[in-house]
Design a protein around this motif. Sequence first.
Motif, PDB file in Angstrom:
ATOM      1  N   MET A   4       0.854  -1.195   0.000  1.00 50.46           N
ATOM      2  CA  MET A   4       0.000   0.000   0.000  1.00 50.46           C
ATOM      3  C   MET A   4       0.885   1.238   0.000  1.00 50.46           C
ATOM      4  O   MET A   4       1.855   1.309   0.751  1.00 50.46           O
ATOM      5  N   PRO A   5       0.566   2.230  -0.843  1.00 51.37           N
ATOM      6  CA  PRO A   5       1.357   3.475  -0.847  1.00 51.37           C
ATOM      7  C   PRO A   5       1.334   4.171   0.504  1.00 51.37           C
ATOM      8  O   PRO A   5       0.410   3.996   1.301  1.00 51.37           O
ATOM      9  N   SER A   6       2.356   4.987   0.713  1.00 49.38           N
ATOM     10  CA  SER A   6       2.518   5.625   2.013  1.00 49.38           C
ATOM     11  C   SER A   6       1.348   6.537   2.389  1.00 49.38           C
ATOM     12  O   SER A   6       0.909   6.516   3.536  1.00 49.38           O
ATOM     13  N   PRO A   7       0.793   7.389   1.479  1.00 54.58           N
ATOM     14  CA  PRO A   7      -0.346   8.232   1.884  1.00 54.58           C
ATOM     15  C   PRO A   7      -1.560   7.427   2.333  1.00 54.58           C
ATOM     16  O   PRO A   7      -2.227   7.787   3.303  1.00 54.58           O
ATOM     17  N   GLN A   8      -1.851   6.333   1.618  1.00 60.38           N
ATOM     18  CA  GLN A   8      -2.988   5.493   2.011  1.00 60.38           C
ATOM     19  C   GLN A   8      -2.727   4.808   3.351  1.00 60.38           C
ATOM     20  O   GLN A   8      -3.637   4.664   4.172  1.00 60.38           O
ATOM     21  N   LYS A   9      -1.490   4.400   3.566  1.00 64.14           N
ATOM     22  CA  LYS A   9      -1.143   3.763   4.838  1.00 64.14           C
ATOM     23  C   LYS A   9      -1.304   4.744   5.993  1.00 64.14           C
ATOM     24  O   LYS A   9      -1.797   4.384   7.066  1.00 64.14           O
ATOM     25  N   ARG A  10      -0.911   5.975   5.778  1.00 62.39           N
ATOM     26  CA  ARG A  10      -1.099   6.993   6.815  1.00 62.39           C
ATOM     27  C   ARG A  10      -2.577   7.205   7.112  1.00 62.39           C
ATOM     28  O   ARG A  10      -2.971   7.390   8.262  1.00 62.39           O
ATOM     29  N   LEU A  11      -3.388   7.206   6.055  1.00 62.26           N
ATOM     30  CA  LEU A  11      -4.825   7.391   6.243  1.00 62.26           C
ATOM     31  C   LEU A  11      -5.426   6.248   7.051  1.00 62.26           C
ATOM     32  O   LEU A  11      -6.222   6.474   7.981  1.00 62.26           O
ATOM     33  N   VAL A  12      -5.033   5.015   6.725  1.00 65.20           N
ATOM     34  CA  VAL A  12      -5.562   3.856   7.446  1.00 65.20           C
ATOM     35  C   VAL A  12      -5.132   3.880   8.905  1.00 65.20           C
ATOM     36  O   VAL A  12      -5.937   3.638   9.818  1.00 65.20           O
ATOM     37  N   PHE A  13      -3.858   4.192   9.158  1.00 59.77           N
ATOM     38  CA  PHE A  13      -3.372   4.263  10.538  1.00 59.77           C
ATOM     39  C   PHE A  13      -4.063   5.392  11.309  1.00 59.77           C
ATOM     40  O   PHE A  13      -4.326   5.257  12.507  1.00 59.77           O
ATOM     41  N   SER A  14      -4.342   6.499  10.635  1.00 60.78           N
ATOM     42  CA  SER A  14      -5.028   7.606  11.304  1.00 60.78           C
ATOM     43  C   SER A  14      -6.457   7.212  11.676  1.00 60.78           C
ATOM     44  O   SER A  14      -6.929   7.528  12.774  1.00 60.78           O
ATOM     45  N   VAL A  15      -7.148   6.523  10.771  1.00 64.80           N
ATOM     46  CA  VAL A  15      -8.503   6.046  11.073  1.00 64.80           C
ATOM     47  C   VAL A  15      -8.476   5.058  12.227  1.00 64.80           C
ATOM     48  O   VAL A  15      -9.313   5.113  13.136  1.00 64.80           O
ATOM     49  N   SER A  16      -7.494   4.149  12.222  1.00 70.30           N
ATOM     50  CA  SER A  16      -7.369   3.191  13.320  1.00 70.30           C
ATOM     51  C   SER A  16      -7.071   3.888  14.634  1.00 70.30           C
ATOM     52  O   SER A  16      -7.575   3.490  15.688  1.00 70.30           O
ATOM     53  N   GLY A  17      -6.252   4.951  14.583  1.00 72.33           N
ATOM     54  CA  GLY A  17      -5.974   5.710  15.798  1.00 72.33           C
ATOM     55  C   GLY A  17      -7.215   6.386  16.348  1.00 72.33           C
ATOM     56  O   GLY A  17      -7.440   6.388  17.571  1.00 72.33           O
ATOM     57  N   LEU A  18      -8.043   6.940  15.476  1.00 76.91           N
ATOM     58  CA  LEU A  18      -9.287   7.560  15.920  1.00 76.91           C
ATOM     59  C   LEU A  18     -10.236   6.524  16.517  1.00 76.91           C
ATOM     60  O   LEU A  18     -10.911   6.780  17.524  1.00 76.91           O
ATOM     61  N   LEU A  19     -10.279   5.333  15.912  1.00 75.93           N
ATOM     62  CA  LEU A  19     -11.129   4.266  16.453  1.00 75.93           C
ATOM     63  C   LEU A  19     -10.632   3.809  17.827  1.00 75.93           C
ATOM     64  O   LEU A  19     -11.441   3.545  18.724  1.00 75.93           O
ATOM     65  N   SER A  20      -9.315   3.730  17.991  1.00 75.75           N
ATOM     66  CA  SER A  20      -8.772   3.341  19.297  1.00 75.75           C
ATOM     67  C   SER A  20      -9.061   4.401  20.348  1.00 75.75           C
ATOM     68  O   SER A  20      -9.374   4.081  21.503  1.00 75.75           O
ATOM     69  N   PHE A  21      -8.968   5.665  19.959  1.00 77.76           N
ATOM     70  CA  PHE A  21      -9.309   6.740  20.900  1.00 77.76           C
ATOM     71  C   PHE A  21     -10.789   6.670  21.275  1.00 77.76           C
ATOM     72  O   PHE A  21     -11.150   6.889  22.444  1.00 77.76           O
ATOM     73  N   LEU A  22     -11.633   6.359  20.309  1.00 76.94           N
ATOM     74  CA  LEU A  22     -13.063   6.189  20.593  1.00 76.94           C
ATOM     75  C   LEU A  22     -13.291   5.039  21.563  1.00 76.94           C
ATOM     76  O   LEU A  22     -14.130   5.137  22.458  1.00 76.94           O
ATOM     77  N   CYS A  23     -12.518   3.958  21.409  1.00 69.12           N
ATOM     78  CA  CYS A  23     -12.632   2.821  22.329  1.00 69.12           C
ATOM     79  C   CYS A  23     -12.241   3.223  23.747  1.00 69.12           C
ATOM     80  O   CYS A  23     -12.917   2.855  24.716  1.00 69.12           O
TER      81      CYS A  23
END
Length: 232
Positions: free
Chosen positions: A1-20
């Motif tokens: 996966m390209p780096s910009p998409q990987k950053r986007l996925v990790f950012s979404v996962s970080g927001l989900l973890s913060f929500l948890c």
Amino acid sequence: MPSPQKRLVFSVSGLLSFLCALTAAVATGLPSWLSGTVLCRTGAELVNATGAELDKFLGELSYGLFHGVRVKQCGLGGRASRFSFFSELLTVMPAGLHVTVIFFCGVVILLSSAATGFFFFNAFGRPYEMLQGPVGLYLWTSISGLCSCLVLVLFAAEVKLHHLSDRIANFSEVNFTFEAYREQYDRCFWLFFLIFLIHGLNLGLIRLTGVQFHFHKPKELDPSGGAADLMY
């Protein structure tokens, strides 16, 4: 996966973890883990109440991990009272199991918060290979999901196997005997189930980025080593 998409996925996962983490902190303190009705068995047996007559002997019960509310009905109107687990019910509840549930709730909050930081660190920083890198993402997310599952299992065991609702309803009662008539898990319980599902989704997102779970890379063979061994 390209780096910009990987950053986007990790950012979404970080927001989900913060929500948890935020959801677990709120759910732990709310008195909405279980709700139901409690039957005054002594009063119902005295008048042989059946059908619609049972409604006069059905009270309400709602509690969380720290406090709750009970309304007792014995045919003469309801008696509402609030109670606290650690100041009043410590001698009648399964204290060790109850404290374990609260402990794992704290672990979920702590590790979900840690996972949030590591996801954003992997998105915008330069993580190390072990606990801050791919291995750390799998580790913190997996342990958080496991602990949220343990919270559900242990609380269900406390309610069903140790009859927690019956113990609460009969606390400090001398003349009447109460029993749980109907029980249902309330929104805080299902919020922890949602947390468990979100951590499972995060594991899928990590895998989507192409991150492999491994602790060490296989050693590359030296092509000149074989020839040197044959010479000797």
